[in-house]
Design an enzyme around this catalytic site. Sequence first.
Site, PDB file in Angstrom:
ATOM      1  N   PRO A  84       0.819  -1.209   0.000  1.00 31.27           N
ATOM      2  CA  PRO A  84       0.000   0.000   0.000  1.00 31.27           C
ATOM      3  C   PRO A  84       0.854   1.260   0.000  1.00 31.27           C
ATOM      4  O   PRO A  84       1.997   1.272   0.445  1.00 31.27           O
ATOM      5  CB  PRO A  84      -0.802  -0.125   1.297  1.00 31.27           C
ATOM      6  CG  PRO A  84       0.030  -0.980   2.180  1.00 31.27           C
ATOM      7  CD  PRO A  84       0.682  -1.973   1.256  1.00 31.27           C
ATOM      8  N   GLU A  85       0.259   2.323  -0.518  1.00 27.67           N
ATOM      9  CA  GLU A  85       0.916   3.618  -0.497  1.00 27.67           C
ATOM     10  C   GLU A  85       0.837   4.208   0.907  1.00 27.67           C
ATOM     11  O   GLU A  85       0.015   3.814   1.731  1.00 27.67           O
ATOM     12  CB  GLU A  85       0.227   4.561  -1.488  1.00 27.67           C
ATOM     13  CG  GLU A  85       0.015   3.979  -2.868  1.00 27.67           C
ATOM     14  CD  GLU A  85       1.304   3.852  -3.673  1.00 27.67           C
ATOM     15  OE1 GLU A  85       2.195   4.721  -3.544  1.00 27.67           O
ATOM     16  OE2 GLU A  85       1.407   2.881  -4.443  1.00 27.67           O
TER      17      GLU A  85
ATOM     18  N   LYS B 190       5.093   3.510   5.927  1.00 28.82           N
ATOM     19  CA  LYS B 190       4.108   2.446   5.730  1.00 28.82           C
ATOM     20  C   LYS B 190       3.955   1.566   6.972  1.00 28.82           C
ATOM     21  O   LYS B 190       3.339   0.507   6.921  1.00 28.82           O
ATOM     22  CB  LYS B 190       4.495   1.607   4.525  1.00 28.82           C
ATOM     23  CG  LYS B 190       4.545   2.407   3.234  1.00 28.82           C
ATOM     24  CD  LYS B 190       4.843   1.513   2.055  1.00 28.82           C
ATOM     25  CE  LYS B 190       4.919   2.324   0.773  1.00 28.82           C
ATOM     26  NZ  LYS B 190       5.121   1.482  -0.410  1.00 28.82           N
TER      27      LYS B 190
ATOM     28  N   ARG C  99       8.248  -4.880 -10.537  1.00 30.48           N
ATOM     29  CA  ARG C  99       6.992  -4.163 -10.346  1.00 30.48           C
ATOM     30  C   ARG C  99       6.561  -3.537 -11.673  1.00 30.48           C
ATOM     31  O   ARG C  99       7.396  -3.133 -12.475  1.00 30.48           O
ATOM     32  CB  ARG C  99       7.160  -3.077  -9.276  1.00 30.48           C
ATOM     33  CG  ARG C  99       7.450  -3.670  -7.910  1.00 30.48           C
ATOM     34  CD  ARG C  99       7.674  -2.602  -6.887  1.00 30.48           C
ATOM     35  NE  ARG C  99       8.006  -3.175  -5.586  1.00 30.48           N
ATOM     36  CZ  ARG C  99       8.306  -2.467  -4.513  1.00 30.48           C
ATOM     37  NH1 ARG C  99       8.336  -1.149  -4.587  1.00 30.48           N
ATOM     38  NH2 ARG C  99       8.597  -3.067  -3.375  1.00 30.48           N
TER      39      ARG C  99
END
Length: 261
Positions: free
Chosen positions: A2-3, A51, A247
Site C-alpha cells: 500500500p501507499e 508504511k 513491479r
Amino acid sequence: MPEGDTVYRATAQLHAALAGQVLTSADLRVPAHATADLTGRRVLEVVPHGKHLLTRIEGGLTLHTHLRMDGRWALYRAGERWTGGPAFQIRAVLGTEHHTAVGYRLPVVELLRTADEQRAVGHLGPDLLGPDWDAAEARRRLAERPERPLGEALLDQRNLAGIGNVYANELCFLAGVTPWTPVGALPGLDRLLARAHQVLDANKLRHGHVTTGDTRPGRQHWVYGRARRPCTRCGTTLRAATHAEDRPATWCPHCQRGPTP
C-alpha cells in the site's frame, strides 16, 4: 504494497476508535507474543511512520505492524461479526468497550518498548506525511546514488517513506521522465519532492490515489494501470514493462524522456 496515504488513512481510523480507550481484549497471534497480556491497558495513540503503523499503549509499549502486500486492519463495532477473512488469517486483535480492531494477514506483528521504536523504523527516510517531513534530507539521500533509476529510488523507503508503485509511476510521469532515468539526470528533483508531498497529502483521507485531479473512475491516474491505453495528455499509446524488482511500470513514450527497457 500500500501507499503511504493508505496507511495514514487506516491509522487515522484506528486512532479515532481506539485512542484513549482501555483494552478489554487483546490477542497477538504470533509465536513471539502469543502470551502477551495487554488487557487493562489504555491505548494512547495510533500513528503512522511511512508504511508502518505504531499503536502506542499505556506502560511504555508499542505494537508495530506493517501491511506489506496483503495485510489489513479491519474495524468493527463491539459484537459485530468479523468479515475480513478466515480466523487463521487473523494476526492481532485489539478490543475495547465499543470497537474491535482485527489485523488480517499482517506479515509484521511486533510488540516492543516505545523507547525502542527506532529499532523498527529508524532506518526509514523522511516521512512524506509526517509532521517533520524534511524535503532537504530526502533530496540528500536520493542524490547519494545519482546513477540509480528514479523509479527504484522513489520506492526505497530509506530515501523517503510513503511512496508505493502507484505514486512511483505517476511521479515519473509528472516529472516528464521514465522510471529508468538516473536520479542524477533529473533537473527538477526539488519540484518532484514537492509534488510527491502534495499528492500524498491530498489523498491521505480519501480513496483512489488521485494524481490527475479527476476523481472519476478510470480518470484518477495519468499512467498507472493504463497500459496500452491512450495517454490522456497527448493520445500516444502508453507502454508497459517492469522495474524495481519486477513491479509494473507504465509510461508515455512521448511525454516522458529517458531510457527504457
